[in-house]
Design an enzyme around this catalytic site. Sequence first.
Site, short mmCIF file in Angstrom:
data_model
loop_
_atom_site.label_atom_id
_atom_site.label_comp_id
_atom_site.label_asym_id
_atom_site.label_seq_id
_atom_site.Cartn_x
_atom_site.Cartn_y
_atom_site.Cartn_z
N GLU A 192 45.84 41.99 35.73
CA GLU A 192 46.58 42.68 36.78
C GLU A 192 45.69 43.11 37.94
OE1 GLU A 192 49.68 45.41 35.68
OE2 GLU A 192 49.55 44.81 33.58
N HIS B 121 48.92 40.05 46.29
CA HIS B 121 49.10 41.49 46.45
C HIS B 121 48.27 42.06 47.61
CE1 HIS B 121 48.62 45.80 45.39
NE2 HIS B 121 49.88 45.67 44.98
N HIS C 231 44.64 44.13 41.62
CA HIS C 231 45.33 44.74 42.76
C HIS C 231 44.40 44.76 43.98
CE1 HIS C 231 49.08 45.74 40.82
NE2 HIS C 231 48.42 46.24 39.78
N GLU D 170 43.73 46.43 36.66
CA GLU D 170 44.40 47.55 35.99
C GLU D 170 44.02 47.70 34.52
OE1 GLU D 170 48.32 49.46 36.35
OE2 GLU D 170 48.69 47.91 37.85
#
Length: 296
Positions: free
Chosen positions: A269, A229, A271, A286
């Site tokens: 998660e 990402h 990022h 997250e």
Amino acid sequence: MSEGSHVTIKEFRVSGPDAGPYSVAAGADGALWCTLVHEGRIARMAPDGGLTVHGPVPAGPMIITAGPDGALWFTAFHGDAIGRITPAGEITPFALPSGWGPCGIAAGPDGALWFTRMHAGGVGRITVDGQVSAFPVPGEGTMPSMIAAGPDEALWFTLNQGNAIGRIAPDGEVAVHPLPTEGSAPVGIAAGPDGALWFTGIGAGHIGRITSDGKVTEFPLPDRGARPHAIVAGPGGDLWFTEWATAHVGRISPDGRIDEHPLPTPGCEPHGLAVGPDGALWVALEIGTLARVAVA
């Protein structure tokens, strides 16, 4: 990449599990700042670990970066705004035209902030006093995503659905470099220590490198489904990136060697990521935490 280097990872809670820390940046005040994308607030973690949460801010705060004026600047994706927050927590929103969908943001070499207009298919520029300019990008539905200052006095950005990397000069001239692998879906981009730009191909599971003259090299990840990402130049003279699908943080050396490290919480998660004032790598998860990645 340092041979035999040891990586230690520890998590620090900054919000509830539904707030969604998405992007993190080091401020001029020595603190870490992160966007809480689902809660619509900005969190500040002091060097001593003290936490302050500011807001509300315009809806969908996504990417945050240090500005040239000592403040932090962020995009409000759903609120169609650019936000500025001082170290003391004073928030100033700058409204943008409806439907722009600002996403990535970075300080440019001209003393302004440059951002992508994901929904409007272009790039924007905002001065520290709030004057906004807009520049179109060729193609329909290309979804300009993240943006970074390059070593050539230009800004470089990913075209997530255009399968390309774009370059915009300070005068607004745009060049687009198509990527060799279909469906790469580039997202994160960062200037590397080698004078090139490095980017993540979330759709194809690789890390890419592009020179200032547009030559692209791709480095496949061991797991092509890892969905890389964000990416940043980090500790040890390497590039570091997040793997959203596998909850890992990865490292790639300028010559293309890759290693990966699992984050403490599966399914966290990951990022955005940034180098903190302490020299460690910090990753926004997250699930409501920041992960500190120390390399010894």
